[in-house]
Design a protein around this motif. Structure first.
Motif, short mmCIF file in Angstrom:
data_model
loop_
_atom_site.label_atom_id
_atom_site.label_comp_id
_atom_site.label_asym_id
_atom_site.label_seq_id
_atom_site.Cartn_x
_atom_site.Cartn_y
_atom_site.Cartn_z
N LEU A 163 0.83 -1.21 0.00
CA LEU A 163 0.00 0.00 0.00
C LEU A 163 0.87 1.26 0.00
O LEU A 163 0.48 2.28 -0.54
CB LEU A 163 -0.93 0.01 1.22
CG LEU A 163 -2.03 -1.05 1.23
CD1 LEU A 163 -2.75 -1.05 2.57
CD2 LEU A 163 -3.00 -0.83 0.09
N GLY A 164 2.05 1.16 0.61
CA GLY A 164 2.95 2.32 0.69
C GLY A 164 3.46 2.78 -0.66
O GLY A 164 3.96 3.89 -0.79
N GLY A 165 3.34 1.95 -1.67
CA GLY A 165 3.79 2.32 -3.02
C GLY A 165 2.87 3.33 -3.67
O GLY A 165 3.18 3.83 -4.75
N GLY A 166 1.74 3.61 -3.06
CA GLY A 166 0.83 4.62 -3.58
C GLY A 166 -0.11 4.12 -4.66
O GLY A 166 -0.91 4.88 -5.19
N GLN A 167 -0.03 2.86 -5.01
CA GLN A 167 -0.92 2.35 -6.04
C GLN A 167 -2.12 1.67 -5.40
O GLN A 167 -2.07 1.21 -4.26
CB GLN A 167 -0.18 1.36 -6.94
CG GLN A 167 0.36 0.15 -6.21
CD GLN A 167 1.42 -0.57 -7.01
OE1 GLN A 167 2.23 0.06 -7.66
NE2 GLN A 167 1.39 -1.89 -6.97
N GLY A 168 -3.21 1.63 -6.12
CA GLY A 168 -4.40 0.96 -5.62
C GLY A 168 -4.23 -0.54 -5.68
O GLY A 168 -3.78 -1.08 -6.68
N VAL A 169 -4.55 -1.21 -4.61
CA VAL A 169 -4.48 -2.67 -4.58
C VAL A 169 -5.76 -3.22 -3.95
O VAL A 169 -6.49 -2.49 -3.29
CB VAL A 169 -3.26 -3.19 -3.79
CG1 VAL A 169 -1.96 -2.77 -4.43
CG2 VAL A 169 -3.31 -2.76 -2.34
N PHE A 170 -6.02 -4.48 -4.18
CA PHE A 170 -7.13 -5.16 -3.53
C PHE A 170 -6.61 -6.50 -3.03
O PHE A 170 -5.62 -7.02 -3.52
CB PHE A 170 -8.33 -5.35 -4.46
CG PHE A 170 -7.99 -6.14 -5.70
CD1 PHE A 170 -8.07 -7.53 -5.69
CD2 PHE A 170 -7.59 -5.49 -6.86
CE1 PHE A 170 -7.74 -8.25 -6.82
CE2 PHE A 170 -7.27 -6.22 -7.99
CZ PHE A 170 -7.34 -7.60 -7.97
N GLY A 171 -7.26 -7.03 -2.02
CA GLY A 171 -6.81 -8.28 -1.43
C GLY A 171 -7.86 -9.36 -1.48
O GLY A 171 -9.06 -9.09 -1.49
N ILE A 172 -7.38 -10.58 -1.53
CA ILE A 172 -8.24 -11.75 -1.45
C ILE A 172 -7.71 -12.56 -0.28
O ILE A 172 -6.61 -13.11 -0.33
CB ILE A 172 -8.21 -12.58 -2.75
CG1 ILE A 172 -8.77 -11.75 -3.91
CG2 ILE A 172 -8.97 -13.89 -2.57
CD1 ILE A 172 -8.69 -12.43 -5.25
N ALA A 173 -8.49 -12.60 0.81
CA ALA A 173 -8.08 -13.32 2.01
C ALA A 173 -8.41 -14.80 1.84
O ALA A 173 -9.57 -15.19 1.87
CB ALA A 173 -8.78 -12.74 3.23
N VAL A 174 -7.39 -15.61 1.65
CA VAL A 174 -7.59 -17.03 1.43
C VAL A 174 -8.22 -17.72 2.65
O VAL A 174 -9.06 -18.60 2.48
CB VAL A 174 -6.28 -17.72 0.99
CG1 VAL A 174 -6.47 -19.22 0.82
CG2 VAL A 174 -5.79 -17.10 -0.32
N PRO A 175 -7.89 -17.32 3.90
CA PRO A 175 -8.57 -17.97 5.03
C PRO A 175 -10.09 -17.84 4.95
O PRO A 175 -10.81 -18.79 5.29
CB PRO A 175 -8.02 -17.24 6.26
CG PRO A 175 -6.68 -16.76 5.83
CD PRO A 175 -6.85 -16.41 4.37
N GLY A 176 -10.59 -16.71 4.49
CA GLY A 176 -12.03 -16.53 4.34
C GLY A 176 -12.61 -17.44 3.27
O GLY A 176 -13.69 -18.02 3.43
N ILE A 177 -11.88 -17.58 2.16
CA ILE A 177 -12.33 -18.47 1.08
C ILE A 177 -12.35 -19.91 1.58
O ILE A 177 -13.28 -20.67 1.32
CB ILE A 177 -11.41 -18.34 -0.16
CG1 ILE A 177 -11.54 -16.95 -0.77
CG2 ILE A 177 -11.73 -19.42 -1.18
CD1 ILE A 177 -10.56 -16.69 -1.90
N MET A 178 -11.31 -20.28 2.34
CA MET A 178 -11.24 -21.66 2.83
C MET A 178 -12.36 -21.94 3.82
O MET A 178 -12.99 -23.01 3.78
CB MET A 178 -9.90 -21.93 3.48
CG MET A 178 -9.75 -23.36 3.90
SD MET A 178 -8.05 -23.80 4.12
CE MET A 178 -8.25 -25.37 4.94
N LYS A 179 -12.66 -20.99 4.68
CA LYS A 179 -13.74 -21.18 5.65
C LYS A 179 -15.08 -21.33 4.92
O LYS A 179 -15.88 -22.21 5.24
CB LYS A 179 -13.79 -19.98 6.61
CG LYS A 179 -14.80 -20.13 7.70
CD LYS A 179 -14.74 -18.96 8.67
CE LYS A 179 -15.76 -19.10 9.77
NZ LYS A 179 -15.78 -17.96 10.66
N GLU A 180 -15.31 -20.49 3.93
CA GLU A 180 -16.53 -20.56 3.13
C GLU A 180 -16.61 -21.90 2.40
O GLU A 180 -17.65 -22.56 2.40
CB GLU A 180 -16.52 -19.41 2.13
CG GLU A 180 -17.64 -19.39 1.13
CD GLU A 180 -17.41 -18.32 0.07
OE1 GLU A 180 -17.69 -18.62 -1.10
OE2 GLU A 180 -16.96 -17.21 0.40
N LEU A 181 -15.51 -22.32 1.79
CA LEU A 181 -15.48 -23.58 1.05
C LEU A 181 -15.72 -24.77 1.97
O LEU A 181 -16.48 -25.67 1.65
CB LEU A 181 -14.14 -23.72 0.33
CG LEU A 181 -13.87 -25.04 -0.39
CD1 LEU A 181 -14.93 -25.28 -1.46
CD2 LEU A 181 -12.49 -25.02 -1.01
#
Length: 178
Positions: A125-143
């Motif tokens: 995030l410090g690089g100043g560019q827009g980023v988005f995240g995909i939290a794998v623990p959440g995907i695994m819990k859902e799956l």
């Protein structure tokens, strides 16, 4: 086969010898058969338990395979190219389920980064560019919650890789009434 219960799979991490057929993998991952077939034929996500071997044979996907399918789908939905997704999947390929479950994937829309700590996310995030995240623990819990209601199949090691169908929900119900 006695003593085999789905609950224990999710306590210690899903067993690589337990698999799901194509319709279940598609439904749980939220993808079409056409996508799944293309990804298998191009080695993006191959079924690790059993690949199709001619007419009438069934692919069998492990829990980890379905988790990776779900991750690929999420990355595609954010607009990342399949070429860049291939690089991300390659980095996940040799990892165990528990190892994958500890990461967050972050992307600037082009490159996919793997972050294991909040500090790594902050650095991006410090690089100043827009980023988005995909939290794998959440995907695994859902799956894990979703896939537990579907029938799984177990490869019987004593019968030359014959696949034995298991209706986990029925087995759990019988176990609770016993």
């Amino acid at each position: 086969m006695d003593g085999y219960v789905q609950e224990s799979l999710f306590d210690v991490g899903p067993d690589e010898e337990v698999g799901y057929r194509v319709p279940i993998a598609c439904q749980v991952a939220g993808i079409s058969y056409r996508q799944l077939d293309y990804w298998a034929r191009t080695d993006l996500v191959k079924p690790s338990i059993r690949n199709a071997r001619g007419s009438g044979s069934q692919r069998l996907y492990s829990f980890k395979d379905v988790l990776v399918l779900k991750i690929v789908k999420r990355l595609l939905d954010t607009g990342i190219s399949l070429q860049n997704i291939r690089q991300a999947v390659e980095a996940l390929r040799d990892r165990g389920v528990n190892d994958i479950a500890e990461i967050t994937l972050v992307s600037d829309g082009t490159t996919v980064y793997e972050c294991r700590s909040a500090d790594e996310v902050i650095d991006l995030l410090g690089g100043g560019q827009g980023v988005f995240g995909i939290a794998v623990p959440g995907i695994m819990k859902e799956l894990t919650g979703t896939i537990a209601s579907f029938p799984a199949e177990r490869v019987d090691q004593d019968d030359n890789a014959e696949v034995v169908g298991i209706d986990e929900l029925a087995r759990l119900r019988r176990r609770k009434t016993s």
